[in-house]
Design an enzyme around this catalytic site. Sequence first.
Site, PDB file in Angstrom:
ATOM      1  N   ASN A 108       0.907  -1.320  -0.174  1.00  0.00           N
ATOM      2  CA  ASN A 108       0.405  -0.099   0.090  1.00  0.00           C
ATOM      3  C   ASN A 108       1.171   1.342  -0.144  1.00  0.00           C
ATOM      4  OD1 ASN A 108       0.824  -0.836   3.102  1.00  0.00           O
ATOM      5  ND2 ASN A 108      -1.146   0.424   3.396  1.00  0.00           N
ATOM      6  N   GLY A 162       2.744  -5.211   7.703  1.00  0.00           N
ATOM      7  CA  GLY A 162       2.432  -6.257   6.950  1.00  0.00           C
ATOM      8  C   GLY A 162       1.028  -6.443   7.822  1.00  0.00           C
ATOM      9  N   SER A 163       0.515  -7.595   7.850  1.00  0.00           N
ATOM     10  CA  SER A 163      -0.572  -8.233   8.457  1.00  0.00           C
ATOM     11  C   SER A 163      -0.132  -8.228   9.762  1.00  0.00           C
ATOM     12  CB  SER A 163      -1.705  -9.366   8.000  1.00  0.00           C
ATOM     13  OG  SER A 163      -0.954  -9.978   7.817  1.00  0.00           O
ATOM     14  N   VAL A 217       0.199 -12.130   9.796  1.00  0.00           N
ATOM     15  CA  VAL A 217       1.831 -12.767   9.473  1.00  0.00           C
ATOM     16  C   VAL A 217       3.153 -12.174  10.635  1.00  0.00           C
ATOM     17  CG1 VAL A 217       3.268 -12.217   7.751  1.00  0.00           C
ATOM     18  CG2 VAL A 217       1.294 -12.590   7.081  1.00  0.00           C
ATOM     19  N   GLY A 218       2.808 -10.930  11.249  1.00  0.00           N
ATOM     20  CA  GLY A 218       3.863 -10.514  12.240  1.00  0.00           C
ATOM     21  C   GLY A 218       3.744 -11.311  13.313  1.00  0.00           C
ATOM     22  N   GLU A 248       5.339  -3.139  12.555  1.00  0.00           N
ATOM     23  CA  GLU A 248       4.460  -2.351  12.081  1.00  0.00           C
ATOM     24  C   GLU A 248       3.259  -2.968  11.444  1.00  0.00           C
ATOM     25  OE1 GLU A 248       1.427  -0.120  11.593  1.00  0.00           O
ATOM     26  OE2 GLU A 248       2.946  -0.181   9.607  1.00  0.00           O
ATOM     27  N   CYS A 269      -3.215   1.361   7.111  1.00  0.00           N
ATOM     28  CA  CYS A 269      -2.959   1.210   8.369  1.00  0.00           C
ATOM     29  C   CYS A 269      -3.773   2.028   9.292  1.00  0.00           C
ATOM     30  CB  CYS A 269      -1.366   0.213   8.612  1.00  0.00           C
ATOM     31  SG  CYS A 269      -0.295   1.953   8.346  1.00  0.00           S
TER      32      CYS A 269
END
Length: 493
Positions: free
Chosen positions: A152, A228-229, A232-233, A250, A284
Amino acid sequence: MKNIIKASNFIDGKWDEFSNNTITNVNPATLEPVSTINISTEEDVNRAVESSKRAFKEWSSFPAPKRGDILYKIAEELKKRKQELSELMTLEMGKVITESEGEIQEAIDMAYYMGGEGRRLSGEVVPSELPNKMAMAIREPLGVIGAISAFNFPVAVPSWKIFPSLIVGNTVVWKPSPNTSGIAAEFVKCMVDAGLPKGVINLVVGGEDKVGETLVSHPDVSLISFTGSTHVGQKVYQACAANHKQVSLELGGKNAIIVLEDADLPLAARAIAWGAFGTTGQRCTSTSRVIVQKSVLEELTPLLLEEVAQLKIGNGIDHDVNVGPLINKEALLRVEQYVELAKKDGVPIHYGGNKIGDEGYYFEPTVIGPVSPSSAFATEEIFGPILSIITVETFDEAIEVNNSVDFGLSSAIFTKDLNKAMKAVRKVDTGIVYINHSTSGAEIQMPFGGTKHTGNGKREAGQAALDTFSEWKTIYIDYSGDLQRAQIDVDFA
């Protein structure tokens, strides 16, 4: 677009030969091919890390002011190519051209800002408790940084990771989102053309899950900086902990604008529309909740819907467009699923709620509610153009609802009451707080990051980024000519 951008790995100062193992990114507005990406392998990651490891010794010994000079040159290169890069960004990921231009400017600003740090990189010199002794602390680079970024903000967010890393003396292996590897490759070309030495930046364009996993687990990578999400983070966090590796996260957000009964409602309506539907809700920091006191709901709602109705939806390359397409078909389907859930649950849909056309991944800006503060619409990150309205009775209830979600990135409050504004600053549990503004809009000289499931306490941008991408070394110099023992050999009582 006349020419399709080809993006391959950039490792040890050279672009890999282009192979037939590729994926093609399409313009989400037209579905026409924009970039072709060479799919990377685990071996590519290993080569990139080895290159960065070799380059680290010389780059970290390079005087910091000279590193800063190269960052200044990168800024100048970005300025020269600003329009070209902005157009490519819009074509590859869909955000409107004015936002793309703003994003490239943000990377320019970050390069200048961190370049200036090359002549400062402040440490600490403090008094020792013993005579004839000096106490000081300096910053040291970490080594090889693994940077993993999302689609993004394909240039601005990587600049928050790469430029602070470089100025303190680290080298970087960067894995961008495969969806935006074309603009990533062009960004790296700017760095190379500005004179960044071989091996200091390595690009692995990705395309397979194992690529990210290999970078995260690689024993020669000192820190992973991941955007990222949250899902996944969390996996990245666990993998880094298992290898005693530093990590900066983040992740997601579920950002709210609180509108109190004394607010400037027309201003709030404009801010909500911008916060919710800029970048098609794929930030975000996007405003996904509006927490409004019931006493002004009937007055605020038509003002908000009027602002939303004025948004022009279309191909982001058109300067008159305010809202572009979603990044891909999967993102579009996710938004559609939430709207279907709203219909099933009987949630009022005040505006939008529909896919637009068959060409491109367009979805109408959508306003729903009121919804329960505990519903999926109010607690889950949708990452698309859906805005949920929540009603409350009091200021205290608004703060409670704001803080009730797992995320803690950005919050905003609209009020003319200074006392309530300042109380909100203290009580709101997010890393960023706005007064009488939207939840979106970061400045590079300020720390960026969130609380709770949004991050892990690290920050990007501003001076805080230097702490993220360096470590402290404490130095004592005793020139007394004797063995002095702190806390033992001195007593001034």
